[in-house]
Design an enzyme around this catalytic site. Structure first.
Site, PDB file in Angstrom:
ATOM      1  N   CYS A   1      -4.802   6.314 -28.470  1.00 65.90           N
ATOM      2  CA  CYS A   1      -3.736   6.877 -28.120  1.00 65.90           C
ATOM      3  C   CYS A   1      -3.992   7.126 -26.303  1.00 65.90           C
ATOM      4  O   CYS A   1      -5.158   7.451 -25.963  1.00 65.90           O
ATOM      5  CB  CYS A   1      -3.031   8.137 -28.487  1.00 65.90           C
ATOM      6  SG  CYS A   1      -2.899   8.203 -30.151  1.00 65.90           S
TER       7      CYS A   1
ATOM      8  N   ARG B   1      -4.873   1.737 -24.981  1.00 61.11           N
ATOM      9  CA  ARG B   1      -5.501   2.660 -26.032  1.00 61.11           C
ATOM     10  C   ARG B   1      -4.730   2.714 -27.215  1.00 61.11           C
ATOM     11  O   ARG B   1      -5.207   3.363 -28.246  1.00 61.11           O
ATOM     12  CB  ARG B   1      -5.691   3.987 -25.263  1.00 61.11           C
ATOM     13  CG  ARG B   1      -6.335   4.079 -24.072  1.00 61.11           C
ATOM     14  CD  ARG B   1      -6.379   5.425 -23.378  1.00 61.11           C
ATOM     15  NE  ARG B   1      -6.876   6.419 -24.271  1.00 61.11           N
ATOM     16  CZ  ARG B   1      -8.217   6.479 -24.377  1.00 61.11           C
ATOM     17  NH1 ARG B   1      -9.264   6.155 -23.485  1.00 61.11           N
ATOM     18  NH2 ARG B   1      -8.643   7.705 -25.240  1.00 61.11           N
TER      19      ARG B   1
ATOM     20  N   TRP C   1      -1.449   5.084 -31.187  1.00 59.37           N
ATOM     21  CA  TRP C   1      -2.369   4.297 -32.079  1.00 59.37           C
ATOM     22  C   TRP C   1      -2.569   5.289 -33.400  1.00 59.37           C
ATOM     23  O   TRP C   1      -2.948   6.165 -33.480  1.00 59.37           O
ATOM     24  CB  TRP C   1      -3.664   3.848 -31.611  1.00 59.37           C
ATOM     25  CG  TRP C   1      -4.215   2.943 -32.484  1.00 59.37           C
ATOM     26  CD1 TRP C   1      -4.273   1.791 -32.457  1.00 59.37           C
ATOM     27  CD2 TRP C   1      -5.221   3.610 -33.469  1.00 59.37           C
ATOM     28  NE1 TRP C   1      -5.215   1.177 -33.487  1.00 59.37           N
ATOM     29  CE2 TRP C   1      -5.847   2.158 -34.071  1.00 59.37           C
ATOM     30  CE3 TRP C   1      -5.811   4.493 -34.093  1.00 59.37           C
ATOM     31  CZ2 TRP C   1      -6.636   2.185 -35.307  1.00 59.37           C
ATOM     32  CZ3 TRP C   1      -6.602   4.699 -35.102  1.00 59.37           C
ATOM     33  CH2 TRP C   1      -7.133   3.368 -35.628  1.00 59.37           C
TER      34      TRP C   1
ATOM     35  N   ASN D   1      -3.953  12.990 -28.213  1.00 56.35           N
ATOM     36  CA  ASN D   1      -4.818  11.985 -28.620  1.00 56.35           C
ATOM     37  C   ASN D   1      -6.216  12.453 -29.502  1.00 56.35           C
ATOM     38  O   ASN D   1      -6.906  12.997 -29.213  1.00 56.35           O
ATOM     39  CB  ASN D   1      -5.524  11.044 -27.505  1.00 56.35           C
ATOM     40  CG  ASN D   1      -6.466  10.329 -27.514  1.00 56.35           C
ATOM     41  OD1 ASN D   1      -6.628   9.700 -28.553  1.00 56.35           O
ATOM     42  ND2 ASN D   1      -7.404  10.282 -26.650  1.00 56.35           N
ATOM     43  N   GLY D   2      -6.061  12.209 -30.782  1.00 57.54           N
ATOM     44  CA  GLY D   2      -7.151  12.386 -31.593  1.00 57.54           C
ATOM     45  C   GLY D   2      -6.954  12.621 -33.127  1.00 57.54           C
ATOM     46  O   GLY D   2      -5.717  12.344 -33.191  1.00 57.54           O
TER      47      GLY D   2
ATOM     48  N   LYS E   1     -14.094 -12.512 -31.759  1.00 58.75           N
ATOM     49  CA  LYS E   1     -13.019 -12.852 -30.640  1.00 58.75           C
ATOM     50  C   LYS E   1     -11.943 -13.529 -31.310  1.00 58.75           C
ATOM     51  O   LYS E   1     -10.653 -13.226 -31.070  1.00 58.75           O
ATOM     52  CB  LYS E   1     -13.803 -13.722 -29.419  1.00 58.75           C
ATOM     53  CG  LYS E   1     -14.405 -13.210 -28.457  1.00 58.75           C
ATOM     54  CD  LYS E   1     -14.029 -12.078 -27.669  1.00 58.75           C
ATOM     55  CE  LYS E   1     -13.921 -10.800 -28.378  1.00 58.75           C
ATOM     56  NZ  LYS E   1     -14.879  -9.701 -27.947  1.00 58.75           N
TER      57      LYS E   1
ATOM     58  N   GLU F   1      -9.922 -11.298 -33.806  1.00 58.93           N
ATOM     59  CA  GLU F   1      -9.201 -10.127 -33.438  1.00 58.93           C
ATOM     60  C   GLU F   1      -8.009 -10.531 -32.614  1.00 58.93           C
ATOM     61  O   GLU F   1      -7.232  -9.815 -32.655  1.00 58.93           O
ATOM     62  CB  GLU F   1     -10.056  -9.143 -32.635  1.00 58.93           C
ATOM     63  CG  GLU F   1     -10.572  -9.731 -31.282  1.00 58.93           C
ATOM     64  CD  GLU F   1     -11.556  -8.652 -30.789  1.00 58.93           C
ATOM     65  OE1 GLU F   1     -11.317  -7.394 -30.962  1.00 58.93           O
ATOM     66  OE2 GLU F   1     -12.582  -9.180 -29.986  1.00 58.93           O
TER      67      GLU F   1
ATOM     68  N   HIS G   1     -26.577 -20.789 -48.448  1.00 61.05           N
ATOM     69  CA  HIS G   1     -26.973 -19.638 -49.377  1.00 61.05           C
ATOM     70  C   HIS G   1     -25.464 -19.203 -49.783  1.00 61.05           C
ATOM     71  O   HIS G   1     -25.412 -18.082 -50.170  1.00 61.05           O
ATOM     72  CB  HIS G   1     -27.706 -18.723 -49.009  1.00 61.05           C
ATOM     73  CG  HIS G   1     -29.219 -18.983 -48.463  1.00 61.05           C
ATOM     74  ND1 HIS G   1     -30.026 -19.584 -49.707  1.00 61.05           N
ATOM     75  CD2 HIS G   1     -29.624 -19.424 -47.459  1.00 61.05           C
ATOM     76  CE1 HIS G   1     -31.013 -19.896 -48.947  1.00 61.05           C
ATOM     77  NE2 HIS G   1     -31.040 -19.845 -47.855  1.00 61.05           N
TER      78      HIS G   1
ATOM     79  N   LYS H   1      -8.392  -0.014 -27.452  1.00 66.08           N
ATOM     80  CA  LYS H   1      -9.640  -0.438 -26.668  1.00 66.08           C
ATOM     81  C   LYS H   1     -10.533   0.520 -26.774  1.00 66.08           C
ATOM     82  O   LYS H   1     -11.964   0.374 -26.838  1.00 66.08           O
ATOM     83  CB  LYS H   1      -9.110  -0.390 -25.170  1.00 66.08           C
ATOM     84  CG  LYS H   1     -10.113  -0.934 -24.254  1.00 66.08           C
ATOM     85  CD  LYS H   1     -10.345  -2.501 -24.352  1.00 66.08           C
ATOM     86  CE  LYS H   1     -11.492  -2.785 -23.382  1.00 66.08           C
ATOM     87  NZ  LYS H   1     -12.036  -4.110 -23.809  1.00 66.08           N
TER      88      LYS H   1
HETATM   89  C1  F6R Z   1     -14.104  -6.398 -29.591  1.00 69.81           C
HETATM   90  C2  F6R Z   1     -14.158  -4.998 -29.367  1.00 69.81           C
HETATM   91  C3  F6R Z   1     -14.747  -4.019 -30.267  1.00 69.81           C
HETATM   92  C4  F6R Z   1     -15.428  -2.967 -29.361  1.00 69.81           C
HETATM   93  C5  F6R Z   1     -15.983  -1.742 -30.194  1.00 69.81           C
HETATM   94  C6  F6R Z   1     -17.000  -0.968 -29.438  1.00 69.81           C
HETATM   95  O1  F6R Z   1     -13.799  -7.328 -28.607  1.00 69.81           O
HETATM   96  O2  F6R Z   1     -13.749  -4.912 -27.869  1.00 69.81           O
HETATM   97  O3  F6R Z   1     -15.278  -4.293 -31.459  1.00 69.81           O
HETATM   98  O4  F6R Z   1     -16.814  -3.655 -28.785  1.00 69.81           O
HETATM   99  O5  F6R Z   1     -14.646  -1.059 -30.464  1.00 69.81           O
HETATM  100  O6  F6R Z   1     -16.132  -0.388 -28.275  1.00 69.81           O
HETATM  101  P1  F6R Z   1     -17.231   0.258 -27.263  1.00 69.81           P
HETATM  102  O7  F6R Z   1     -17.840  -0.775 -26.605  1.00 69.81           O
HETATM  103  O8  F6R Z   1     -16.228   0.889 -26.033  1.00 69.81           O
HETATM  104  O9  F6R Z   1     -17.887   1.313 -27.794  1.00 69.81           O
END
Ligand code: F6R
Length: 615
Positions: free
Chosen positions: A2, A27, A75, A101-102, A492, A495, A511, A610
């Site tokens: 959020c 976010r 979010w 947020n939280g 990548k 997602e 395997h 993010k």
């Molecule tokens: C994938 C991605 C996530 C972050 C993960 C950790 O593209 O961005 O998998 O890598 O949420 O986030 P950070 O690096 O901010 O701790």
């Protein structure tokens, strides 16, 4: 997760709040809302959907004048994304207006108690409970908003960054944080609030970043008052100069932030090197490492904690530290590490990797490791983030803001920092000779140019993507240093394009996953010259004989695999331990183009955010 924004001052709040929400949309983006006070009345508008949906609704439904406003992009945690569950939330009297947020973990018991006292609840959120709790405290204790927020928060278990105002006293916003970030922008006769500084970057370069368990009372005509939530102590407001520019957070003509960030990698890696990598002098200079060199050299082992893409960077680091510096390494998902009662000793060094520096599980893993006596070193991108502050020492990646939800330049710059550390430790331990060390520094220095060259494969990748955009599954294979690259390529793709993809060590294919291979199954094989080449050639033959469709990432000039693969993407040659920095790039581009062709929202994939500030 959020994003929260606020403004109080002399300008119209709405344009600042809505623009701020657009910048914080990374976010969370399942619903959004604003509350604006026009000098006489409060107007609230909220909707399921994106900030652009909110903008349409606000401009139709409510006046946008007034110099006090707060906004939220959500979010969802408690309650599905819908108009009612969107923030801001009001208390029953309508006076207390709150964004959050939280997660408030004990919201159910507080709700039960407030219900007994006659309160009604209209949403399924924990946030509405907090708004009513603040109202109740004001009534019972006969205190002003700031004090009431403090008393209410002492009863709360969980994580929060909140901004709240009382519509009867619209010259003040109260903010507080525990576990979720919150910045206050300090202007002249005006104040800004944001989950990060991006909403107010063009108005001021002075900001206060609240620490955990701190709150602030922001009142027009007065300095910001920062207080500890728990002991009522008045604290000095630590005003910092921002290191972010508006230019850094704009798309600069690219269709998506993700594409811009992929193309920024050569310069981002150069920024990571700056002042640290000095090949002509034969040295690497990183103060966080130099100041703590003995801790690393005497370490029993290194334990790496991270999540997602950062965890993949951690896996690359495992190969680097063991291969170059001969230090044993374990790589842990932070979310498992924190709950599985790990054995950590005083001579363990823990490295926590995080782009955002706010990931809740990584932060909790750090706190646990510290409580067990370990020295914790952070590798973060966001300056001043919670993880950067919580760790004993660290190194920033200096990648610049990463807005696209899928990590790209954060990953390659994390690997760059980890490579610098591994090389420096190898040099200090003598596991690399002086001449080999010096050569490695020059090889590393050449990486930004190599990445620049790889980006030239973009047009070829567009063509490949055209043939694969309708697949349902995809397998990614690699060996040694290319195994984490395979995992990252698969992440990548899944997602941002919602295609099911899995990464595997190539030899593990027989395997289990080999059973999946038929003429429908695309297999991306990272098959560079120095990554157990002959073995990977055999793996490709195994796939071929089962009619799998092969996209191979190969070293420039390769002929053998080119003949076997349906498509071969050539990348420049480098030493083996630097391959991940180059081999990752075509996989990022492949996912990007496939996702665009499938009509997916590349920068804001569904259900993701993010910065994952919930467990
Ligand atoms: C994938 C991605 C996530 C972050 C993960 C950790 O593209 O961005 O998998 O890598 O949420 O986030 P950070 O690096 O901010 O701790």
């Amino acid at each position: 997760m959020c994003g929260i924004v606020g403004y109080i001052g002399y300008r119209d709040a709405y344009p600042i709040v809505i623009k701020g929400l657009e910048r914080l949309e990374y976010r969370g983006y399942d619903s959004a809302g604003v509350a604006l006070y026009d000098g006489e009345e409060l107007h609230i508008c909220k909707t399921k959907g994106k900030v652009s949906d909110l903008k349409d609704k606000v401009e139709k439904d409510i006046p946008t004048k007034g110099s006090l406003g707060i906004g939220h992009t959500r979010w969802a945690t408690h309650g599905v994304p819908n108009d009612v569950n969107s923030h801001p939330h009001q208390s029953n009297s309508g006076d207390i207006v709150l964004i959050h947020n939280g997660i408030i973990e004990n919201y159910a018991s507080i709700k039960q108690e407030l219900t007994k006292r006659g309160y009604s609840f209209y949403s399924d959120t924990d946030t509405e409970v907090l708004a009513n709790l603040i109202q109740e405290v004001m009534k019972i204790e006969k205190v002003k908003l700031g004090k009431a927020v403090q008393i209410a928060l002492k009863q709360v278990v969980g994580a929060y960054a909140i901004a709240v105002f009382d519509r009867r006293k619209p010259d003040e916003i109260v903010v507080a944080r525990l576990g979720s970030p919150l910045a206050i922008g300090i202007g002249k006769n005006e104040y800004f609030v944001g989950s990060d500084a991006s909403p107010f970057i063009e108005y001021t370069s002075n900001a206060i970043y609240l620490e955990d368990e701190e709150m602030a009372i922001i009142r027009i005509g007065r300095d910001v008052k920062v207080r500890s939530i728990n002991d009522d102590e008045q604290l000095d407001a630590n005003i910092q100069e921002l290191q972010l520019s508006l230019e850094q957070i704009e798309k600069k003509g690219y269709d998506h932030f993700m594409l811009k960030e992929i193309y920024e990698q050569p310069s981002a890696i150069l920024d990571t090197f700056r002042g640290r990598l000095l090949p002509n002098e034969g040295i690497i200079k990183m103060s966080g490492i130099e100041d703590n060199l003995s801790k690393f050299l005497n370490a029993n082992r290194i334990v790496i904690v991270a999540c997602g893409t950062s965890w993949h960077a951690g896996l690359v680091a495992e190969y680097l530290f063991e291969d170059l510096a001969r230090i044993p390494v374990e790589v842990e998902y932070a979310s498992e590490f924190r709950y599985r009662n790990p054995v950590i000793k005083r001579d363990d060094v823990v490295i926590a990797i995080s782009q955002s520096g706010e990931t809740a599980d990584t932060l909790a893993a750090i706190k646990l490791a510290k409580s067990m006596g370990a020295f914790v070193f952070g590798v973060c991108n966001v300056v001043g983030s919670s993880i950067a502050r919580e760790t004993n020492a660290g190194a920033y990646t200096h990648a610049g803001p990463e807005i696209g939800v899928a990590s790209t330049k954060a990953f390659t710059t994390q690997i760059t920092v980890l490579t610098l550390i591994a090389l420096r430790l190898a040099n200090a331990k003598g596991t690399l000779s002086t001449s080999d060390y010096k050569k490695c520094l020059f090889d590393l220095e050449a990486i930004p140019r190599r990445v620049e060259e790889v980006l030239d494969v973009n047009d070829q990748i567009v063509k490949i993507a055209e043939n694969y955009s309708d697949v349902a599954n995809c397998l990614y294979l690699g060996r040694k240093y290319n195994f984490p690259v395979a995992l990252e390529g698969a992440l990548k793709l899944k997602e941002i394009s919602y295609i099911h993809a899995e990464g595997y060590p190539a030899a593990e294919m027989k395997h289990g996953p080999i059973a999946l291979i038929d003429e429908q199954m695309p297999v991306v094989v990272i098959a560079t010259k120095k990554g157990n080449y002959e073995k990977i050639v055999s793996n490709i033959q195994e796939i071929k004989s089962r009619r799998g469709r092969i996209i191979a990432v190969v070293t420039q000039g390769d002929t053998m695999i080119k003949e076997m693969a349906d498509y071969a993407i050539e990348i420049p040659e480098t030493v083996e331990f630097l391959t991940p920095l180059i081999a990752t790039i075509p996989l990022q581009l492949l996912s990007y183009h496939i996702a665009v062709m499938r009509g997916c929202n590349v920068d804001q994939p569904r259900n993701l955010a993010k910065s994952v500030t919930v467990e």
